[in-house]
Design a protein around this motif. Structure first.
Motif, mmCIF file in Angstrom:
data_model
loop_
_atom_site.group_PDB
_atom_site.id
_atom_site.type_symbol
_atom_site.label_atom_id
_atom_site.label_comp_id
_atom_site.label_asym_id
_atom_site.label_seq_id
_atom_site.Cartn_x
_atom_site.Cartn_y
_atom_site.Cartn_z
ATOM 1 N N ASP A 122 6.137 8.738 -3.170
ATOM 2 C CA ASP A 122 6.758 9.739 -4.051
ATOM 3 C C ASP A 122 8.147 9.221 -4.447
ATOM 4 N N ARG A 129 1.440 4.562 -3.104
ATOM 5 C CA ARG A 129 1.287 6.006 -2.946
ATOM 6 C C ARG A 129 2.629 6.701 -2.683
ATOM 7 N N ARG A 163 0.833 -1.212 0.000
ATOM 8 C CA ARG A 163 0.000 0.000 0.000
ATOM 9 C C ARG A 163 0.870 1.266 0.000
ATOM 10 N N THR A 176 1.792 7.916 5.583
ATOM 11 C CA THR A 176 1.047 7.812 4.324
ATOM 12 C C THR A 176 -0.301 7.106 4.495
#
Lengths: 333, 333
Positions: free
Chosen positions: A257, A255, A251, A288
């Motif tokens: 960067d 997401r 997960r 996050t």
């Protein structure tokens, strides 16, 4: 009983309710683990089997059989079968993971050696196989042989996902179904089948065991990044160090960067890990929302498990199984 | 046929006679070894299963079933079961022995790792288990589950005999029954049972498989001290280096003088081995008659195997099984 409800954890209440049957399972374990000719077998297994395991899987089999009105003795054989398979996979996992601690004690492969872990695991598989044949139900044998294949396939699949950042959630689910849920569902389903339960009840108990196992393993993987090492007898960060792509990591990657992706590539894909990396990983997973999202998935599986119980008759055992499902995730709330 | 008799080895004649069935076994092996999700499984097993194994055990199952008039297809499932169990034990043995070569190729645990050997072995056991459940015979499941336990117990027992000079012949027999004879006898016996053969024929085919397996393993242990390394794809002196008390060594110890006993204590019990020790060991084994006496024991088992065939109907397959028993020891004449 109402006081128990407050003070005892669900698996302890279940253990109290099933005490006579569990005593029977313990007797069978001791009897079948013995070997006249190879005393190392009970030496190696006693270490694991007496090590305070919760007998969770045997309780699932016994509870399922009793919920379906069973009054024979085969459910004790099946419960022992399931515990032997579980113990055998732990022994083989110890070789695999090169792990140094299991349930807070040194693993068998450090106390003994890889060789003993492999061979005594094989012996327990064989003893499990004999026990289930004694139940004389081809349907039960079918369930347990399929579970054995799912378990082994999941373990091999997990190997190939190590350090692999492109592991997707479908693959992760297959891995944890093999690792945990397949034996949970075989435990409940075979209990129902040996009791001669109708198909819909067999299916409901299979679904309960599967969902409980999925929740259980997701929580375990979650705790690796956030639980207290003491409480679960497992070292914090084990999966991280081995480069296992578990749900929180998958997960977080989705997401990430650029900086985070570079971090995961270094520590997981290249397994180049330095002091402070685990703490940084935990910080990313929290910040996050990856950890929270994994916890939510565990809660979804718990809901599925509880729903599966709805079709079963009202019974104190059903209530305990329901509480057990809830407790699995309480560990991480 | 009479020309074949002269030019082909017994197992090659058997392979020719059973060619259609062996093609069926090969197809089943490929089908059941596959895994959609874990491609490493066929990678690891193909290495072993395609490595020119003689399919000796599957041939025993098929021949036994055909000798008992079987006309169904379950004997192919059982033959594949037996080959999978054999391959799984080879994979686990590779971990155990830390051996570097098997059938003249690098072992799986060097090409891959211990982990893959353990887990893919488990997968093959599980697939074997599924195949035998498909045969829907509780009697066959009973035979094969007991064989699995005997095999695992023998392997653990062998571990505890390593470097142990007080290992007696009864223990050695239990070790080699587990290591080899239990699967040979399960192969022949289950073939007879699936054919619905009467009890005396089932017992005769069990006895044949057991005695053939005992002879086979004694010869193998004998060749470790005297055969040509090339011919059997196994390195001369492997057992010696690992400190395995095999029959030649046990017989030599029984007649050892003080100097010889001191030698065996150093090289086997203490595993302090120096250049020239293997050659000296071979010289002692020859000079004291220990090798010849082990060969005689193998011949005795061959006689038992052949005698077991007497009660079976006259049939070309019976003749081939008889020749096969003789050939096992011809390797060392």
């Amino acid at each position: 009983m109402s006081l128990d409800h407050v003070t005892l954890k669900p698996h302890d209440r279940l253990a109290r309710a099933l005490a006579p049957e569990l005593a029977g399972v313990d007797a069978l374990i001791r009897e079948r683990m013995a070997s006249d000719h190879a005393p190392r077998i009970p030496e190696v297994t006693a270490h694991l089997i007496e090590a305070g395991g919760k007998r969770l899987r045997p309780m699932l089999t016994i509870a399922a059989a009793k919920l379906c009105g069973y009054e024979g003795a085969h459910h004790l054989r099946l419960a022992t079968t399931v515990e032997f398979i579980h113990t055998a996979t732990l022994l083989h996992d110890d070789v695999v993971d090169d792990s140094e601690q299991r349930r807070g004690r040194p693993t068998a492969n450090l106390l003994w050696d890889n060789t003993s872990s492999v061979l005594v695991g094989d012996y327990l598989f064989a003893r499990a196989f004999q026990l289930m044949v004694e139940c004389e139900s081809l349907q039960v044998l079918d369930i347990l042989s399929n579970a054995a294949a799912t378990i082994a396939e999941g373990e091999v699949l997990q190997l190939t996902t190590l350090r692999n950042l492109s592991t997707d959630e479908a693959t992760y689910e297959r891995v944890i179904r093999g690792k945990t849920a397949a034996l949970f569902s075989a435990a409940t389903q075979s209990g129902a089948v040996i009791a001669g339960a109708p198909e819909d009840r067999v299916a409901a108990l299979h679904r309960y065991g599967d969902a409980l196992g999925m929740a259980f393993q997701i929580v375990d993987d979650f705790l690796d990044y956030g639980g207290a090492g003491d409480g679960i007898g497992k070292n914090l960060g084990d999966d991280f160090r081995e480069g296992k792509p578990t749900l929180p990591l998958i997960r977080a990657l989705a997401r990430a960067d650029d900086a985070e992706r570079a971090f995961w590539t270094r520590v997981i894909a290249k397994r180049d890990q330095r002091p402070g990396d685990l703490e940084h990983a935990m910080e990313i997973l929290r910040r996050t929302g990856a950890l929270e999202s994994a916890r939510q998935s565990a809660l979804d599986w718990v809901a599925t498990a509880r729903e599966a119980l709805h079709s079963l008759p009202d019974d104190p055992l059903r209530e305990m199984l329901d509480d057990l499902a809830g407790y699995v995730v309480e560990r991480v709330i």
